[in-house]
Design a protein around this motif. Structure first.
Motif, PDB file in Angstrom:
ATOM      1  N   UNK A  48       0.829  -1.270  -0.007  1.00  0.00           N
ATOM      2  CA  UNK A  48       0.031  -0.027  -0.062  1.00  0.00           C
ATOM      3  C   UNK A  48       1.062   1.343  -0.012  1.00  0.00           C
ATOM      4  N   UNK A  49       0.774   2.272  -1.005  1.00  0.00           N
ATOM      5  CA  UNK A  49       1.454   3.306  -1.152  1.00  0.00           C
ATOM      6  C   UNK A  49       0.455   4.663  -0.851  1.00  0.00           C
ATOM      7  N   UNK A  50       1.165   5.649  -0.365  1.00  0.00           N
ATOM      8  CA  UNK A  50       0.447   7.149  -0.349  1.00  0.00           C
ATOM      9  C   UNK A  50       1.421   7.960  -0.511  1.00  0.00           C
ATOM     10  N   UNK A  51       1.111   8.977  -1.286  1.00  0.00           N
ATOM     11  CA  UNK A  51       1.986  10.109  -1.524  1.00  0.00           C
ATOM     12  C   UNK A  51       1.143  11.059  -2.426  1.00  0.00           C
ATOM     13  N   UNK A  52       1.917  12.216  -2.724  1.00  0.00           N
ATOM     14  CA  UNK A  52       1.275  13.440  -3.335  1.00  0.00           C
ATOM     15  C   UNK A  52       2.173  13.094  -4.376  1.00  0.00           C
ATOM     16  N   UNK A  53       1.357  13.374  -5.813  1.00  0.00           N
ATOM     17  CA  UNK A  53       1.962  13.432  -7.111  1.00  0.00           C
ATOM     18  C   UNK A  53       2.560  14.916  -7.136  1.00  0.00           C
ATOM     19  N   UNK A  54       3.610  14.960  -8.103  1.00  0.00           N
ATOM     20  CA  UNK A  54       4.377  15.906  -8.324  1.00  0.00           C
ATOM     21  C   UNK A  54       4.834  16.208  -9.787  1.00  0.00           C
ATOM     22  N   UNK A  55       5.305  17.262 -10.316  1.00  0.00           N
ATOM     23  CA  UNK A  55       5.778  17.327 -11.651  1.00  0.00           C
ATOM     24  C   UNK A  55       6.717  16.301 -12.371  1.00  0.00           C
ATOM     25  N   UNK A  56       7.479  15.782 -11.364  1.00  0.00           N
ATOM     26  CA  UNK A  56       8.763  15.016 -11.887  1.00  0.00           C
ATOM     27  C   UNK A  56       7.896  13.617 -12.093  1.00  0.00           C
ATOM     28  N   UNK A  57       7.509  13.233 -11.015  1.00  0.00           N
ATOM     29  CA  UNK A  57       6.911  11.648 -10.804  1.00  0.00           C
ATOM     30  C   UNK A  57       8.316  10.946 -10.535  1.00  0.00           C
ATOM     31  N   UNK A  58       8.135   9.578 -10.488  1.00  0.00           N
ATOM     32  CA  UNK A  58       9.026   8.535 -10.057  1.00  0.00           C
ATOM     33  C   UNK A  58       9.208   7.799 -11.290  1.00  0.00           C
ATOM     34  N   UNK A  59      10.527   7.495 -11.601  1.00  0.00           N
ATOM     35  CA  UNK A  59      10.580   6.471 -12.621  1.00  0.00           C
ATOM     36  C   UNK A  59      10.971   5.205 -12.095  1.00  0.00           C
ATOM     37  N   UNK A  60      10.656   3.862 -12.596  1.00  0.00           N
ATOM     38  CA  UNK A  60      11.052   2.691 -11.970  1.00  0.00           C
ATOM     39  C   UNK A  60      11.020   1.811 -12.895  1.00  0.00           C
ATOM     40  N   UNK A  61      11.496   0.642 -12.744  1.00  0.00           N
ATOM     41  CA  UNK A  61      11.749  -0.607 -13.354  1.00  0.00           C
ATOM     42  C   UNK A  61      11.166  -1.630 -12.737  1.00  0.00           C
ATOM     43  N   UNK A  62      10.176  -2.405 -13.501  1.00  0.00           N
ATOM     44  CA  UNK A  62       9.362  -3.457 -12.730  1.00  0.00           C
ATOM     45  C   UNK A  62      10.332  -4.831 -12.710  1.00  0.00           C
ATOM     46  N   UNK A  63      10.710  -5.157 -11.436  1.00  0.00           N
ATOM     47  CA  UNK A  63      11.522  -6.356 -11.123  1.00  0.00           C
ATOM     48  C   UNK A  63      10.564  -7.455 -11.389  1.00  0.00           C
ATOM     49  N   UNK A  64       9.361  -7.412 -11.265  1.00  0.00           N
ATOM     50  CA  UNK A  64       8.413  -8.410 -11.726  1.00  0.00           C
ATOM     51  C   UNK A  64       7.038  -7.954 -12.231  1.00  0.00           C
ATOM     52  N   UNK A  65       6.325  -8.946 -12.630  1.00  0.00           N
ATOM     53  CA  UNK A  65       4.960  -8.355 -13.080  1.00  0.00           C
ATOM     54  C   UNK A  65       4.236  -7.977 -11.924  1.00  0.00           C
ATOM     55  N   UNK A  66       3.629  -6.610 -12.218  1.00  0.00           N
ATOM     56  CA  UNK A  66       2.738  -6.098 -10.932  1.00  0.00           C
ATOM     57  C   UNK A  66       1.714  -5.440 -11.433  1.00  0.00           C
TER      58      UNK A  66
END
Length: 129
Positions: A48-66
């Motif tokens: 479970x994630x909670x956060x505020x969105x922003x202009x940059x966002x976050x870049x991620x690579x999926x280590x497994x299917x999500x």
């Protein structure tokens, strides 16, 4: 990357053996009530994630299917290639995004104005295929 409405999740049950478990967990409303952090139910891990969105966002690579499910709020969600968006989608409440292992994506990015988001991310390991 696959984006659709949560009402249609059952159409995708055959994509992964744990998809029915995801549907069962969501039907029991567990992610809506769970605290932020890691959880394990019926031998399936999710966060479970909670956060505020922003202009940059976050870049991620999926280590497994999500499987990402938006519980509250909205954000831009994009599939990336060499830091450039290939597909950009509005990710809102009652929708989901399925990301394949190895796909690079940007999330937590503002859509219109900064927004509080609550999201659940289910991990669907390839070993289950």
């Amino acid at each position: 990357m696959l984006l659709d409405l949560l009402d249609n999740l059952e159409w995708y049950r055959l994509l992964h053996p744990k998809m029915q478990t995801v549907i069962d967990i969501l039907d029991r409303s567990l992610p809506y009530e769970d605290a932020v952090g890691q959880h394990r139910v019926d031998n399936l891990s999710y966060q479970i994630l909670t956060y505020m969105t922003d202009e940059q966002g976050v870049m991620q690579s999926a280590a497994e299917r999500q499987l990402h499910v938006m519980l509250e709020g909205e954000e831009l969600f994009s599939l990336q290639d060499d830091g450039q968006p290939l597909v950009v989608a509005r990710f809102t409440v009652s929708s989901f995004v399925l990301v394949a292992k190895g796909e690079v994506y940007r999330h937590q990015q503002v859509l219109n104005t900064s927004c509080a988001v609550k999201k659940v991310v289910f991990r669907l390991p390839e070993s289950e295929l």
